[in-house]
Design a protein around this motif. Structure first.
Motif, short mmCIF file in Angstrom:
data_model
loop_
_atom_site.label_atom_id
_atom_site.label_comp_id
_atom_site.label_asym_id
_atom_site.label_seq_id
_atom_site.Cartn_x
_atom_site.Cartn_y
_atom_site.Cartn_z
N ASP A 208 0.82 -1.20 0.00
CA ASP A 208 0.00 0.00 0.00
C ASP A 208 0.86 1.26 0.00
OD1 ASP A 208 0.91 -0.61 2.54
OD2 ASP A 208 -0.75 0.40 3.54
N THR A 211 2.13 1.72 -3.56
CA THR A 211 1.07 2.27 -4.41
C THR A 211 0.91 3.76 -4.19
OG1 THR A 211 -0.09 0.14 -4.32
CG2 THR A 211 -1.38 2.06 -4.99
N LEU A 212 0.99 4.20 -2.93
CA LEU A 212 0.87 5.62 -2.63
C LEU A 212 2.02 6.41 -3.24
CD1 LEU A 212 -0.44 7.99 -1.17
CD2 LEU A 212 0.79 7.31 0.91
N ARG A 214 3.78 5.66 -5.89
CA ARG A 214 3.63 5.71 -7.35
C ARG A 214 2.57 6.71 -7.74
NH1 ARG A 214 3.75 -0.23 -6.70
NH2 ARG A 214 5.87 -0.95 -7.16
N ARG A 215 1.51 6.81 -6.96
CA ARG A 215 0.47 7.81 -7.25
C ARG A 215 1.00 9.23 -7.09
NH1 ARG A 215 -4.69 5.07 -4.07
NH2 ARG A 215 -5.08 3.38 -5.60
N LEU A 216 1.98 9.40 -6.21
CA LEU A 216 2.60 10.71 -6.03
C LEU A 216 3.66 10.99 -7.08
CD1 LEU A 216 3.04 10.67 -2.13
CD2 LEU A 216 1.33 11.92 -3.45
N GLY A 217 3.87 10.06 -8.00
CA GLY A 217 4.87 10.25 -9.04
C GLY A 217 6.27 9.90 -8.62
N LYS A 219 8.68 7.13 -8.47
CA LYS A 219 8.87 5.79 -8.99
C LYS A 219 10.30 5.28 -8.83
CE LYS A 219 5.20 6.46 -12.41
NZ LYS A 219 4.83 6.40 -13.83
N ARG A 235 3.73 13.36 5.62
CA ARG A 235 2.76 12.40 5.09
C ARG A 235 2.88 11.04 5.78
NH1 ARG A 235 -0.59 11.79 0.77
NH2 ARG A 235 -0.10 13.89 0.03
#
Length: 548
Positions: A208, A211-212, A214-217, A219, A235
């Protein structure tokens, strides 16, 4: 002796001035499948292994794929996929049950074997090892040769691996899983630059969290290095574990904070066994074999200066079934007669079936036990039997307390043999706990040395009705379990304040009284609170104990 839980990285900090820390990470890319294939006697890509094959694990929702071979992956099977979905993509998919416990045991064996490259190794479950090779590379001709030797050694055993060397366990793990083959991060290299191109999965984070990110860019690891640390810390400020905090993982990779590792400690478990010429089915013969094994175990333990605390008896039946019986002793012992007597009751429910062909006795838990001079004039002891009858008394025979407790545990069960010991607490219901008969007391305060307590204390205090002199006088009459008692004598109060470090702020103090009724029966009662204490209304009364 150092506890195996001490962080090894911290221990190595003192060595940095003499020898740089070097960690070898070994990743078994197809660990579960390789072990299954080796157990089936197959070479890679041979026979069943050449066809689409997957290992499955039973879950609440049905079989789920734990691992798949190359042919199965090419056909569409993936780890974590439900078997029904995989069969839709590949109807000819062959399956076999996974064995996580067996995989872990095999990994522990490999960890002990991997100490050929360094002084200690640690597990990186479920499919990896970490080996400290600091100062050992020159024995193999350099770090490149050490990596080549490790890869070749596992290849000869039929295991596919990727290896990497780095100053920290995190960096070595990242390179082994996501870096080039046989990667080496030297002590003088810039770890930020060398690791910048690796994916964020190299941080060993929970799914999880990945995934967070990667969603924030974010990588790549280089993306984290260019980001303001404060914003990322805000965060993830509530993430306490390392696997959920990318900043902590980055600090571990770069060596800014130590990463605790748990070395594998190789222990030798004394073992004796009998392979029988003919299978046995009768209990008397089985008890004789167990007695012989106990005598063998006594000699082995005596030679090593040890005493057994736990013994495991394995019975291999002709039909392939394995029956295991265990006993645990209160104190280390190696007396063969005592051990055989303990196992005698454990064999009552054994069904030999078509016969037992091998018997093995193993001691996985031992403690030092030195030789001691016995009584030279001690008479030959008769057999007490399981019921302590039909022979000499315990005092005459000289049976130790530990041996007596062992027999009681075998007959009544481990949970039935306990003794109460005091515990540091002012409240009577918390002031005692139950523990093993011979375990040392852990309390450091003799609270009961100066407090007089009743012989019997109720599991929980029972509320009673009391007539007493207000606001905090002595009780005159009370009613308990439907019966009224007149108080002739009373002594008290003994005031016990609440344990403020455990209780809530509104818990009231207690005033305890020792009282005697008209029939001479004595009780231990207390008043919870006093009038006007600001923590409730009218005080309540409870009966907590009875004097003998």
């Amino acid at each position: 002796m150092r506890s195996p839980g001490v962080p090894v990285e911290r221990e190595g900090a003192a060595q940095d001035a003499r020898q740089p820390r070097r960690i070898l990470a070994i990743w078994f890319m197809r660990f579960a499948l390789d072990r299954w294939r080796l157990g089936a006697g197959l070479a890679e890509g041979e026979g069943v292994d050449a066809a689409p094959t997957a290992l499955i694990a039973e879950t609440a929702h049905g079989p789920r794929i734990a691992a798949a071979n190359a042919a199965g992956i090419e056909a569409g099977a993936r780890a974590g996929m439900m078997l029904a979905d995989a069969r839709t993509l590949c109807p000819q998919l062959a399956v076999a049950p996974s064995d996580p416990a067996g995989d872990l045991a095999f990994l522990e064996t490999l960890a002990a074997w991997a100490m050929r490259w360094g002084p200690w190794s640690a597990l990186d479950p479920p499919d990896g090892l970490l080996v400290d090779v600091s100062g050992a590379a020159h024995l193999f001709g350099g770090e490149e040769a050490l990596l080549a030797d490790a890869a070749a050694s596992f290849a000869r055993r039929g295991l596919a691996v990727r290896c990497a060397l780095a100053p920290t366990a995190g960096a070595a793990w990242a390179l082994a899983h996501h870096g080039p083959a046989d990667a080496i991060l030297r002590s003088g290299d810039d770890p930020v630059r060398r690791l910048a191109g690796l994916p964020v999965a190299a941080l060993r984070l929970d799914e999880d969290v990945l995934t967070l990110l990667r969603r924030l860019g974010l990588k790549r690891l280089g993306d984290l290095d260019g980001l303001a640390r404060d914003s990322l810390a805000r965060r993830f400020r509530n993430r306490r574990s390392a696997s959920a905090n990318p900043l902590m993982r980055m600090d571990q990779i770069l060596g800014r904070v130590p990463e605790p590792l748990l070395p594998v400690l190789v222990t030798h478990a004394p073992l004796v066994q009998r392979r029988l010429m003919e299978p046995i089915r009768h209990r008397q013969l089985l008890e004789r074999v167990v007695a012989d094994l106990a005598a063998d175990m006594e000699r082995v333990l005596e030679g090593e200066g040890l005493g057994a605390r736990r013994l495991e008896l394995g019975l291999w039946k002709v039909d392939g079934e394995l029956v295991v019986r265990r006993v645990e002793m209160a104190a280390p012992t190696r007396e063969a007669a005592h051990l055989a007597r303990l196992f005698a009751r454990r064999l009552e429910d054994v069904d030999a079936g078509f016969g037992i062909e091998m018997v093995r006795l193993r001691s996985p838990w031992c403690e030092p036990l030195m030789l001691a001079q016995g009584d030279l004039e001690q008479r030959a002891a008769g057999d007490l039997g399981d019921g302590f009858a039909g022979g000499e008394g315990i005092a005459d025979r000289g049976t130790s307390l530990a041996a007596c407790i062992d027999r009681l545990v075998v007959r009544l069960g481990a949970a039935s043999v306990r003794r109460p010991v005091p515990r540091e607490s002012h409240l009577p219901e918390r002031a005692q706990r139950w523990q093993g008969p011979l375990e040392p007391e852990r309390t450091s305060q003799g609270f009961f040395d100066f407090q007089f307590r009743p012989l019997k204390i109720l599991d929980s205090p029972e509320e009673i009705s009391v007539i007493y002199e207000t606001p905090d006088g002595l009780p005159r009459r009370f009613r308990w379990r439907g019966e009224t008692h007149d108080v002739l004598r009373s002594e008290g109060p003994e005031r016990i304040a609440p344990e403020w470090w455990r209780e809530r702020g509104m818990v009231r103090l207690r005033d305890y009284y020792r009282i005697e009724d008209a029939l001479g029966r004595r009780y231990w009662i207390y008043r919870s609170g006093v009038i006007g204490d600001g923590r409730g209304g009218i005080p309540a009364w409870f009966l907590q104990g009875l004097f003998g």
